[in-house]
Design an enzyme around this catalytic site. Structure first.
Site, PDB file in Angstrom:
ATOM      1  N   GLU A 103       0.828  -1.214   0.000  1.00  0.00           N
ATOM      2  CA  GLU A 103       0.000   0.000   0.000  1.00  0.00           C
ATOM      3  C   GLU A 103       0.859   1.260   0.000  1.00  0.00           C
ATOM      4  O   GLU A 103       0.595   2.217   0.739  1.00  0.00           O
ATOM      5  CB  GLU A 103      -0.965   0.000   1.199  1.00  0.00           C
ATOM      6  CG  GLU A 103      -2.075  -1.012   1.068  1.00  0.00           C
ATOM      7  CD  GLU A 103      -3.195  -0.818   2.088  1.00  0.00           C
ATOM      8  OE1 GLU A 103      -4.352  -1.093   1.737  1.00  0.00           O
ATOM      9  OE2 GLU A 103      -2.909  -0.397   3.229  1.00  0.00           O
ATOM     10  N   GLU A 125      -6.526  -7.568  -0.884  1.00  0.00           N
ATOM     11  CA  GLU A 125      -7.110  -7.517   0.448  1.00  0.00           C
ATOM     12  C   GLU A 125      -8.598  -7.250   0.301  1.00  0.00           C
ATOM     13  O   GLU A 125      -9.017  -6.106   0.094  1.00  0.00           O
ATOM     14  CB  GLU A 125      -6.456  -6.434   1.320  1.00  0.00           C
ATOM     15  CG  GLU A 125      -5.017  -6.723   1.702  1.00  0.00           C
ATOM     16  CD  GLU A 125      -4.461  -5.704   2.688  1.00  0.00           C
ATOM     17  OE1 GLU A 125      -5.259  -4.947   3.287  1.00  0.00           O
ATOM     18  OE2 GLU A 125      -3.230  -5.668   2.849  1.00  0.00           O
TER      19      GLU A 125
END
Length: 583
Positions: free
Chosen positions: A158, A232
């Site tokens: 991320e 995710e």
């Protein structure tokens, strides 16, 4: 095992179309004797892959030391996954977030006062290169290109939510390649950060928990060709101290999963099985206010903290069966549980007088940080003599994260980072009285710029406006408790204290330690660190894995930082208490 490839539409495995059906399962959050059980249950739910982060800070606790055995035996975990016929998505960081202490970045890097983590700072990149070399060299046989289970490896984590330096991401990818990673690489980002965190020539995946078709359409608009995947798929959430236990309706989550799979996309559940932040390993968030994460990482997952299937497990299995074969075996039954109604903790030892037996004193003019003391987790006990008697005002520039203050061993107050507290008034009984400040690292921040999170007492400490100098500090890591001078006592000690008791077990099984009437602290069973408890909740019990117990006599130790019940008893129950829920 076949090698993963991509074409214009999706993934190929051994030349055939392949959909990744994966679930997060962090080996470092699960007792190693339970890895095989959790992996089997992943296969039985219909998954063909598991995903795991790799915690740099545990594997390399010091620059010259690397650990890959016992609970960190990643090769064994990969072998067990392969034995179940499962592929693996490997996410080695260097930054992992994961609500894990410091996002997995080792604390020793913060001993450099001006280091910039997750950048092209040469000191950081050199440390990453060394870490990857130590980690990935023994893992090369586990890559799919070598016949192993690892299909793909993630670059950073991320990163688009942190920065936009493509050159930095290229450095990380190049380091992975130099260490022999020849399977596909991928990045993951939330949809709004996708372009900032993407890397040319590397598969980009998106993270989200709802509006699946919408987010995947955005991903396709930005990536017209190649596989669609969410690395995710958030089907639950983590908890923080002082809030409520977060849950998500199983049918609502299953509906979102159905919508996602209907697009043809691949998926990785975050999490399939959350596990536990054993010991001191939980992270924290700091968006202008510091918020530490609880011990349990149950995450409202398909497998609960004890590895038992939940309603979400069955609901997800039914959805997966619409799109892929699911083993023709029943949903696994819950495992056996153990109950011991009351365990008396009959021996005690006060923490402050015991500190000399637990840690060597380090002298300095000013308070040293944990990083300067080469300490990762636990507490630091700071002490200095006070020059004058009478009313006094103590001011501490930065408390990281919670300071209990004592004068001549008597508690005079608490300063909490979470409440932005810096000052405390009290009366000094005599010149030369000893000021003791017990500082707890409640978890290094795991997200955003806050990862530069040094612990202990930072900056100046003033008494009535005058800087206090001449400190003694002891790093209380509490990795070994053999030095604690326990003694039988019928009275409850004043201030922080260890308490010890024993209980008998005939058939070890999973159980949950309940600490009704206790305030705040940590617990160990047979030397295994269960984690933190805190009466503010939501979590009101600690998971005790069956392999921690033994037939016969077992020992429990509780470090209570404030006050426990007069009876000094705890109980082991068959069910957990994660607190009132919030959907």
């Amino acid at each position: 095992m076949p090698v993963l490839q991509t074409d214009q539409a999706g993934f190929l495995l051994d030349g055939h179309p392949f959909r990744i059906l994966s679930g997060g399962l962090h080996y470092f959050r699960v007792h190693p004797d339970q890895w095989q059980d959790r992996l089997r249950k992943a296969r039985l739910m219909g998954l063909n892959t598991v995903e795991t982060y790799v915690p740099w800070n545990l594997h390399q606790p010091r620059p010259d030391r690397f650990v890959m055995d016992a609970g960190l035996d990643l090769p064994r975990f990969l072998d067990l996954a392969a034995a179940e016929g499962l592929h693996v998505l490997l996410r080695p960081g260097p930054y992992i977030c994961a609500e894990w202490e410091g996002g997995g970045i080792p604390s020793w890097l913060l001993a450099e006062p001006d280091i910039r983590l997750r950048t092209r700072d040469p000191r950081f990149l050199a440390a990453v290169d060394d870490y990857f070399e130590r980690l990935l060299t023994p893992l090369r046989p586990y890559l799919a290109s070598q016949g192993g289970p690892v299909l793909a490896v993630q670059v950073e984590n991320e990163y688009g939510a942190y920065g936009d330096d493509t050159a930095y991401m290229e450095c990380i990818a190049d380091s992975l390649r130099r260490c022999g990673v020849d399977v596909p690489l991928f990045t993951c980002d939330q949809p709004v950060d996708l372009e900032r965190g993407a890397l040319p020539g590397v598969l980009a995946t998106a993270n989200f928990g709802s509006r699946s078709a919408h987010h995947l359409a955005d991903l396709r608009a930005q990536r017209p060709e190649g596989p669609l995947m969410t690395s995710e798929f958030w089907i639950g959430w983590f908890d923080r101290w002082g809030a409520r236990h977060v849950v998500r309706d199983p049918q609502e989550a299953a509906h979102e999963l159905d919508e996602l799979l209907a697009t043809g996309a691949s998926v990785n559940f975050y999490m399939f099985h959350g596990g536990t932040n054993f010991g001191f390993t939980n992270g924290a968030n700091d968006k202008h206010t510091y918020r530490p994460t609880v011990t349990s990482y149950d995450y409202d997952s398909p497998l609960d903290e004890a590895g038992d299937p939940t309603a979400k497990y069955t609901a997800f299995r039914d959805v997966i069966a619409k799109y892929a074969p699911v083993p023709d075996e029943p949903v696994p039954a819950p495992g056996p549980k153990l109950a011991v109604p009351a365990v008396a903790l009959t021996e005690s030892a006060r923490l402050l007088p015991s500190a000399a037996a637990l840690a060597t004193a380090v002298e300095s003019r000013r308070p040293l940080t944990m990083e300067e003391l080469e300490q990762d987790f636990g507490f630091v006990l700071y002490e200095t003599p006070l020059p004058l008697a009478g009313p006094a005002l103590l001011e501490i520039e930065q408390v990281r994260d919670r300071a209990q203050v004592f004068v001549d061993g008597q508690p005079v107050g608490v300063l909490e980072r979470e409440n932005h507290e810096h000052a405390l008034a009290f009366t000094v009984p005599r010149a030369g009285s000893v000021l003791s400040v017990l500082v707890e690292n409640q978890g290094r921040v795991n997200y955003g710029e806050g990862i530069h999170d040094r612990k202990g007492l930072l900056g100046k400490v003033l008494l009535d406006g005058v800087e206090l100098a001449g400190w003694t500090q002891r790093a209380l890591t509490l990795t070994e408790l053999d030095g604690v001078p326990f003694a039988a006592t019928t009275t409850v000690p004043v201030g922080p204290a260890f308490h010890r008791g024993a209980f008998e077990v005939s058939d070890p099984a999973d159980t949950f330690l309940h600490l009704d009437g206790w305030t705040k602290g940590n617990a160990w069973v047979n030397g295994f660190p269960l984690g933190r408890y805190w009466s503010r909740g939501p979590q009101a019990s600690l998971y005790v894995p069956a392999p921690v117990l033994r037939a016969g006599t077992n020992e429990i130790v509780v470090l209570e930082l404030h006050a426990g019940p007069r009876t000094r008893t705890v109980s082991l129950r068959e069910t957990p208490d994660l607190g009132p829920t919030e959907e």
